[in-house]
Design a protein around this motif. Structure first.
Motif, PDB file in Angstrom:
ATOM      1  N   VAL A  89      61.301  -6.474  33.589  1.00 26.38           N
ATOM      2  CA  VAL A  89      61.597  -6.010  32.232  1.00 26.38           C
ATOM      3  C   VAL A  89      61.165  -7.077  31.235  1.00 26.38           C
ATOM      4  CG1 VAL A  89      63.374  -5.268  30.619  1.00 26.38           C
ATOM      5  CG2 VAL A  89      63.547  -4.638  33.040  1.00 26.38           C
ATOM      6  N   GLU A  90      60.230  -6.697  30.355  1.00 31.81           N
ATOM      7  CA  GLU A  90      59.768  -7.618  29.319  1.00 31.81           C
ATOM      8  C   GLU A  90      60.628  -7.475  28.058  1.00 31.81           C
ATOM      9  OE1 GLU A  90      55.942  -5.896  31.276  1.00 31.81           O
ATOM     10  OE2 GLU A  90      57.888  -5.173  30.548  1.00 31.81           O
ATOM     11  N   SER A  91      60.720  -8.551  27.319  1.00 32.52           N
ATOM     12  CA  SER A  91      61.398  -8.530  26.026  1.00 32.52           C
ATOM     13  C   SER A  91      60.831  -9.635  25.154  1.00 32.52           C
ATOM     14  CB  SER A  91      62.910  -8.700  26.198  1.00 32.52           C
ATOM     15  OG  SER A  91      63.210  -9.949  26.789  1.00 32.52           O
ATOM     16  N   GLY A  92      61.168  -9.587  23.866  1.00 34.72           N
ATOM     17  CA  GLY A  92      60.757 -10.649  22.955  1.00 34.72           C
ATOM     18  C   GLY A  92      59.609 -10.306  22.037  1.00 34.72           C
ATOM     19  N   GLY A  93      59.030  -9.128  22.205  1.00 34.29           N
ATOM     20  CA  GLY A  93      57.937  -8.747  21.320  1.00 34.29           C
ATOM     21  C   GLY A  93      58.441  -8.441  19.921  1.00 34.29           C
ATOM     22  N   GLY A  94      57.484  -8.241  19.005  1.00 38.42           N
ATOM     23  CA  GLY A  94      57.862  -7.932  17.633  1.00 38.42           C
ATOM     24  C   GLY A  94      56.705  -8.140  16.687  1.00 38.42           C
ATOM     25  N   LEU A  95      57.046  -8.134  15.408  1.00 38.02           N
ATOM     26  CA  LEU A  95      56.066  -8.343  14.352  1.00 38.02           C
ATOM     27  C   LEU A  95      56.163  -9.783  13.859  1.00 38.02           C
ATOM     28  CD1 LEU A  95      54.040  -7.303  12.199  1.00 38.02           C
ATOM     29  CD2 LEU A  95      56.040  -6.637  10.828  1.00 38.02           C
ATOM     30  N   VAL A  96      55.033 -10.455  13.792  1.00 39.69           N
ATOM     31  CA  VAL A  96      55.005 -11.842  13.349  1.00 39.69           C
ATOM     32  C   VAL A  96      53.766 -12.062  12.485  1.00 39.69           C
ATOM     33  CG1 VAL A  96      53.782 -12.623  15.407  1.00 39.69           C
ATOM     34  CG2 VAL A  96      55.205 -14.243  14.134  1.00 39.69           C
ATOM     35  N   GLN A  97      53.872 -12.982  11.546  1.00 41.21           N
ATOM     36  CA  GLN A  97      52.731 -13.290  10.684  1.00 41.21           C
ATOM     37  C   GLN A  97      51.729 -14.182  11.417  1.00 41.21           C
ATOM     38  OE1 GLN A  97      54.278 -15.004   7.057  1.00 41.21           O
ATOM     39  NE2 GLN A  97      54.716 -12.987   6.171  1.00 41.21           N
ATOM     40  N   PRO A  98      50.475 -14.134  11.018  1.00 41.35           N
ATOM     41  CA  PRO A  98      49.487 -15.051  11.614  1.00 41.35           C
ATOM     42  C   PRO A  98      49.956 -16.496  11.495  1.00 41.35           C
ATOM     43  CG  PRO A  98      48.384 -13.395  10.299  1.00 41.35           C
ATOM     44  CD  PRO A  98      49.853 -13.197  10.063  1.00 41.35           C
ATOM     45  N   GLY A  99      49.762 -17.231  12.578  1.00 38.49           N
ATOM     46  CA  GLY A  99      50.228 -18.616  12.638  1.00 38.49           C
ATOM     47  C   GLY A  99      51.632 -18.764  13.173  1.00 38.49           C
ATOM     48  N   GLY A 100      52.337 -17.657  13.326  1.00 41.04           N
ATOM     49  CA  GLY A 100      53.709 -17.704  13.812  1.00 41.04           C
ATOM     50  C   GLY A 100      53.801 -17.792  15.323  1.00 41.04           C
ATOM     51  N   SER A 101      55.030 -17.728  15.807  1.00 43.38           N
ATOM     52  CA  SER A 101      55.298 -17.872  17.240  1.00 43.38           C
ATOM     53  C   SER A 101      56.235 -16.776  17.723  1.00 43.38           C
ATOM     54  CB  SER A 101      55.943 -19.233  17.530  1.00 43.38           C
ATOM     55  OG  SER A 101      55.083 -20.288  17.184  1.00 43.38           O
ATOM     56  N   LEU A 102      56.099 -16.461  18.990  1.00 42.80           N
ATOM     57  CA  LEU A 102      57.014 -15.565  19.690  1.00 42.80           C
ATOM     58  C   LEU A 102      57.170 -16.075  21.113  1.00 42.80           C
ATOM     59  CD1 LEU A 102      55.898 -11.905  18.775  1.00 42.80           C
ATOM     60  CD2 LEU A 102      58.045 -13.005  18.120  1.00 42.80           C
ATOM     61  N   ARG A 103      58.326 -15.781  21.713  1.00 38.87           N
ATOM     62  CA  ARG A 103      58.502 -16.071  23.123  1.00 38.87           C
ATOM     63  C   ARG A 103      58.840 -14.787  23.855  1.00 38.87           C
ATOM     64  NH1 ARG A 103      62.806 -19.913  26.374  1.00 38.87           N
ATOM     65  NH2 ARG A 103      64.224 -18.194  25.830  1.00 38.87           N
ATOM     66  N   LEU A 104      57.979 -14.422  24.781  1.00 36.53           N
ATOM     67  CA  LEU A 104      58.224 -13.253  25.607  1.00 36.53           C
ATOM     68  C   LEU A 104      58.966 -13.661  26.871  1.00 36.53           C
ATOM     69  CD1 LEU A 104      54.772 -11.430  25.412  1.00 36.53           C
ATOM     70  CD2 LEU A 104      56.711 -11.318  23.823  1.00 36.53           C
ATOM     71  N   SER A 105      59.813 -12.767  27.347  1.00 35.66           N
ATOM     72  CA  SER A 105      60.532 -12.986  28.597  1.00 35.66           C
ATOM     73  C   SER A 105      60.228 -11.853  29.567  1.00 35.66           C
ATOM     74  CB  SER A 105      62.043 -13.038  28.343  1.00 35.66           C
ATOM     75  OG  SER A 105      62.374 -14.101  27.485  1.00 35.66           O
ATOM     76  N   CYS A 106      60.197 -12.204  30.834  1.00 36.10           N
ATOM     77  CA  CYS A 106      60.012 -11.228  31.899  1.00 36.10           C
ATOM     78  C   CYS A 106      61.126 -11.477  32.909  1.00 36.10           C
ATOM     79  CB  CYS A 106      58.646 -11.407  32.542  1.00 36.10           C
ATOM     80  SG  CYS A 106      58.351 -10.393  34.003  1.00 36.10           S
ATOM     81  N   ALA A 107      62.088 -10.585  32.932  1.00 30.88           N
ATOM     82  CA  ALA A 107      63.241 -10.745  33.795  1.00 30.88           C
ATOM     83  C   ALA A 107      63.145  -9.788  34.975  1.00 30.88           C
ATOM     84  CB  ALA A 107      64.520 -10.492  33.018  1.00 30.88           C
ATOM     85  N   ALA A 108      63.649 -10.247  36.098  1.00 32.80           N
ATOM     86  CA  ALA A 108      63.603  -9.426  37.305  1.00 32.80           C
ATOM     87  C   ALA A 108      65.002  -9.076  37.763  1.00 32.80           C
ATOM     88  CB  ALA A 108      62.873 -10.155  38.413  1.00 32.80           C
ATOM     89  N   SER A 109      65.107  -7.912  38.362  1.00 33.84           N
ATOM     90  CA  SER A 109      66.380  -7.513  38.957  1.00 33.84           C
ATOM     91  C   SER A 109      66.103  -6.999  40.356  1.00 33.84           C
ATOM     92  CB  SER A 109      67.058  -6.431  38.115  1.00 33.84           C
ATOM     93  OG  SER A 109      66.248  -5.276  38.034  1.00 33.84           O
ATOM     94  N   GLY A 110      67.055  -7.212  41.202  1.00 29.85           N
ATOM     95  CA  GLY A 110      66.944  -6.662  42.544  1.00 29.85           C
ATOM     96  C   GLY A 110      66.403  -7.627  43.578  1.00 29.85           C
ATOM     97  N   ILE A 111      65.428  -8.446  43.188  1.00 33.08           N
ATOM     98  CA  ILE A 111      64.779  -9.350  44.141  1.00 33.08           C
ATOM     99  C   ILE A 111      64.485 -10.670  43.434  1.00 33.08           C
ATOM    100  CG2 ILE A 111      62.741  -9.726  45.592  1.00 33.08           C
ATOM    101  CD1 ILE A 111      62.496  -6.723  45.890  1.00 33.08           C
ATOM    102  N   THR A 112      64.635 -11.772  44.158  1.00 28.69           N
ATOM    103  CA  THR A 112      64.283 -13.058  43.581  1.00 28.69           C
ATOM    104  C   THR A 112      62.767 -13.156  43.387  1.00 28.69           C
ATOM    105  OG1 THR A 112      64.316 -15.454  43.907  1.00 28.69           O
ATOM    106  CG2 THR A 112      64.169 -14.096  45.881  1.00 28.69           C
ATOM    107  N   LEU A 113      62.375 -13.803  42.302  1.00 27.15           N
ATOM    108  CA  LEU A 113      60.959 -14.012  42.005  1.00 27.15           C
ATOM    109  C   LEU A 113      60.392 -15.274  42.636  1.00 27.15           C
ATOM    110  CD1 LEU A 113      60.729 -12.964  38.246  1.00 27.15           C
ATOM    111  CD2 LEU A 113      60.035 -11.661  40.256  1.00 27.15           C
ATOM    112  N   ASP A 114      61.191 -15.966  43.421  1.00 25.20           N
ATOM    113  CA  ASP A 114      60.795 -17.268  43.949  1.00 25.20           C
ATOM    114  C   ASP A 114      59.512 -17.217  44.773  1.00 25.20           C
ATOM    115  OD1 ASP A 114      64.097 -18.780  44.563  1.00 25.20           O
ATOM    116  OD2 ASP A 114      63.014 -18.250  42.729  1.00 25.20           O
TER     117      ASP A 114
END
Length: 125
Positions: free
Chosen positions: A5-30
């Motif tokens: 499941v991704e999250s963290g997207g949105g609208l940002v001005q040029p030069g700005g920053s965002l941090r996206l997250s990708c979370a997992a459920s059910g199984i470890t991502l290791d």
């Protein structure tokens, strides 16, 4: 079954920053290499960044090198994409994808068996 499941997207001005997250459920991502892909309207999906299962190795597309940083938190079972100095051409739907592999073997979509639903990133003034 691995679910991403991704999250963290949105609208940002040029030069700005965002941090996206990708979370997992059910199984470890290791044991999974995780990649971020993106797809802009009318364009093919492209690989953006990838991180090996341990986090020791990372890859970046030339278009984002020096601006984006991929990382992972094993305790939180989450992968992050820190996006800095964003440009209008970064506008796209961003997807995270998992490959049951130690290494990132290139941005070949077929290598990644699990995908998230995507999160929209829009860079505009």
């Amino acid at each position: 079954q691995l679910q991403l499941v991704e999250s963290g997207g949105g609208l940002v001005q040029p030069g700005g920053s965002l941090r996206l997250s990708c979370a997992a459920s059910g199984i470890t991502l290791d044991y999974y290499a995780i990649a971020w892909f993106r797809q802009a309207p009318g364009k093919e999906r492209e690989g953006v960044s990838c991180i090996s299962s341990t986090g020791a190795s990372t890859n970046y597309a030339d278009s984002v090198k020096g601006r984006f940083i991929i990382s992972r938190d094993h305790a939180k079972n989450t992968i992050y994409l820190q996006m800095n100095s964003l440009k209008p051409e970064d506008t796209a739907v961003y997807y995270c994808a998992a490959a049951y592999s130690y290494y990132c073997s290139g941005f070949v979509s077929e290598n990644f068996g699990s995908w998230g639903q995507g999160t929209q990133v829009t860079v505009s003034s």
